[in-house]
Design an enzyme around this catalytic site. Structure first.
Site, mmCIF file in Angstrom:
data_model
loop_
_atom_site.group_PDB
_atom_site.id
_atom_site.type_symbol
_atom_site.label_atom_id
_atom_site.label_comp_id
_atom_site.label_asym_id
_atom_site.label_seq_id
_atom_site.Cartn_x
_atom_site.Cartn_y
_atom_site.Cartn_z
ATOM 1 C CB ILE A 1 8.663 -3.325 -3.187
ATOM 2 C CG1 ILE A 1 7.277 -3.770 -2.719
ATOM 3 C CG2 ILE A 1 8.597 -2.766 -4.591
ATOM 4 C CD1 ILE A 1 7.183 -4.031 -1.249
ATOM 5 C CB ILE B 1 9.518 -8.108 -0.661
ATOM 6 C CG1 ILE B 1 10.796 -7.693 0.078
ATOM 7 C CG2 ILE B 1 8.411 -8.481 0.321
ATOM 8 C CD1 ILE B 1 10.702 -6.379 0.811
ATOM 9 C CG HIS B 2 5.206 -9.059 -5.755
ATOM 10 N ND1 HIS B 2 3.954 -9.130 -5.190
ATOM 11 C CD2 HIS B 2 5.047 -9.371 -7.071
ATOM 12 C CE1 HIS B 2 3.074 -9.475 -6.119
ATOM 13 N NE2 HIS B 2 3.711 -9.624 -7.255
ATOM 14 C CB ALA B 3 10.016 -12.427 -6.382
#
Length: 110
Positions: free
Chosen positions: A72, A75-77
């Protein structure tokens, strides 16, 4: 796995800095300080270049068969990177609009 987190947080840092500087550029343009606005966009683009290089390194590693754990945070990055790219484009457009606006507004007397 620790390296993956370090890479992700580096990407978040650089992309976040690019986004923040883009917003600061818009604020400077709002005050008709175009020199500062363009300077901040240039800094944002350098931060974005660093973030994009991190992403490119991940992609090239994957292409060489080096598997990355997708989590996650990564993905956030990636979300931060995408947002930063859009924000720089928006900052450039806002600067242009404020430059045009300055030309048509009546001049204030000191």
């Amino acid at each position: 796995m620790d390296n993956n987190y370090e890479t992700s947080f580096g990407l978040i840092l650089n992309a976040g800095n690019a986004k923040s500087k883009s917003l600061m550029a818009i604020e400077a343009a709002r005050e008709f300080d175009f020199e500062e606005a363009y300077s901040l966009v240039k800094e944002a683009e350098e931060d974005l270049r660093l973030a994009h290089q991190t992403q490119t390194d991940l992609i090239q590693g994957e292409a060489r068969g080096e598997k990355s754990d997708i989590n996650i945070i990564l993905i956030h990055a990636q979300d931060h990177l995408t947002t930063a790219m859009i924000m720089i484009d928006q900052a450039k457009e806002f600067i242009h609009v404020y430059e045009l606006l300055q030309k048509v507004l009546p001049k204030e007397e000191d």
